[in-house]
Motif scaffolding. Sequence first.
Motif, PDB file in Angstrom:
ATOM      1  N   UNK A 136       0.874  -1.119  -0.003  1.00  0.00           N
ATOM      2  CA  UNK A 136      -0.112  -0.018  -0.125  1.00  0.00           C
ATOM      3  C   UNK A 136       0.864   1.268   0.017  1.00  0.00           C
ATOM      4  N   UNK A 137       2.081   1.224   0.155  1.00  0.00           N
ATOM      5  CA  UNK A 137       2.959   2.422  -0.352  1.00  0.00           C
ATOM      6  C   UNK A 137       4.009   2.169  -1.387  1.00  0.00           C
ATOM      7  N   UNK A 138       3.399   1.680  -2.389  1.00  0.00           N
ATOM      8  CA  UNK A 138       4.321   1.219  -3.667  1.00  0.00           C
ATOM      9  C   UNK A 138       5.027   2.306  -4.129  1.00  0.00           C
ATOM     10  N   UNK A 139       4.573   3.571  -4.371  1.00  0.00           N
ATOM     11  CA  UNK A 139       5.213   4.530  -5.036  1.00  0.00           C
ATOM     12  C   UNK A 139       6.646   4.769  -4.330  1.00  0.00           C
ATOM     13  N   UNK A 140       7.044   4.235  -3.232  1.00  0.00           N
ATOM     14  CA  UNK A 140       8.243   4.547  -2.715  1.00  0.00           C
ATOM     15  C   UNK A 140       9.304   3.640  -3.162  1.00  0.00           C
ATOM     16  N   UNK A 141       8.990   2.613  -3.895  1.00  0.00           N
ATOM     17  CA  UNK A 141      10.039   1.541  -4.420  1.00  0.00           C
ATOM     18  C   UNK A 141      11.118   2.216  -4.760  1.00  0.00           C
ATOM     19  N   UNK A 142      11.352   3.151  -5.726  1.00  0.00           N
ATOM     20  CA  UNK A 142      12.643   3.543  -6.194  1.00  0.00           C
ATOM     21  C   UNK A 142      13.232   4.705  -5.340  1.00  0.00           C
ATOM     22  N   UNK A 143      12.547   4.935  -4.181  1.00  0.00           N
ATOM     23  CA  UNK A 143      13.086   5.908  -3.396  1.00  0.00           C
ATOM     24  C   UNK A 143      12.292   7.352  -3.348  1.00  0.00           C
ATOM     25  N   UNK A 144      11.277   7.366  -4.146  1.00  0.00           N
ATOM     26  CA  UNK A 144      10.534   8.680  -4.089  1.00  0.00           C
ATOM     27  C   UNK A 144       9.534   8.653  -3.035  1.00  0.00           C
TER      28      UNK A 144
END
Length: 266
Positions: free
Chosen positions: A159-167
């Motif tokens: 549920x917090x996938x947008x952090x995947x690449x560190x964003x």
Amino acid sequence: MRWPADYHTHNALCRHATGTPLDYAAHAVAMGLEEIGCSDHSPMPRDDFDDWRMYERQLDEYVEAVLEARRKFPQLTIRLALEVDFIPGQEDWIRQLAARYPWDYFIGSVHYVSEGWDVDNPHKLGEWSRRSVDAVWHDYLDRLEASICSGLFDIIGHCDLPKKFGHRPETDLLPRYRQIFRVAAEANVALEINTAGWRKDCREQYPARVLLEAACEAGVALTFGSDAHAPSEVGAGWSEAVQLAREVGFTHWRQFCGRKMTSVPF
Ligand SMILES: [Zn+2]
Ligand SMILES: [Zn+2]
């Protein structure tokens, strides 16, 4: 102790994972797990939608492969599931999919925040520089909430996938997440702790600890998922994940059978 089930696993049918359900089952048994779920990426209404999921015509083959794994590993409970993308407008398609086989659960995942952009796609990293990071997070969370309210899913994926690449977002999204978790608790949709984040640039499970705490406080149920894309990743990070779940206050994981739920202590 009985390990929580690994409810998030893929296989080669989705074209970016390796191994068959049989291989994943074999590794699960070797790891000492008693239950897993096969939850490969669902087909889209159009097979040319993207290139990282099974084709619609392969659904029979997928289901048969899961049933074969069940037959060959009677000591392991193997659930039949899908990880389904939530895209507004595709609700009827998801209902059709749900009616076609005796699924045990659907994981609802938001990968696409707008048409043509899946935020976790390593081949589309350039899109991040064309957008405001906060705006991406807000769009993502709007879809996440809509997916929970849709009534189509049993579990909310990473549920917090947008952090995947560190964003990471600049604004504090905790209040928004608290509100979303209240909605999830009300709708009786479970949240997964997904250990794949430990293998990505963000170096953190999905979701972050502070979000797990908020989810627990809101009374959201928990499942565990490795998001394995190779048989050796089944149950990856299990003892750390269980420890973390305990530390933030969870005592049970949610089990699914025929889309009906039970709570199991861990
Ligand atoms: Zn995948
Ligand atoms: Zn996913």
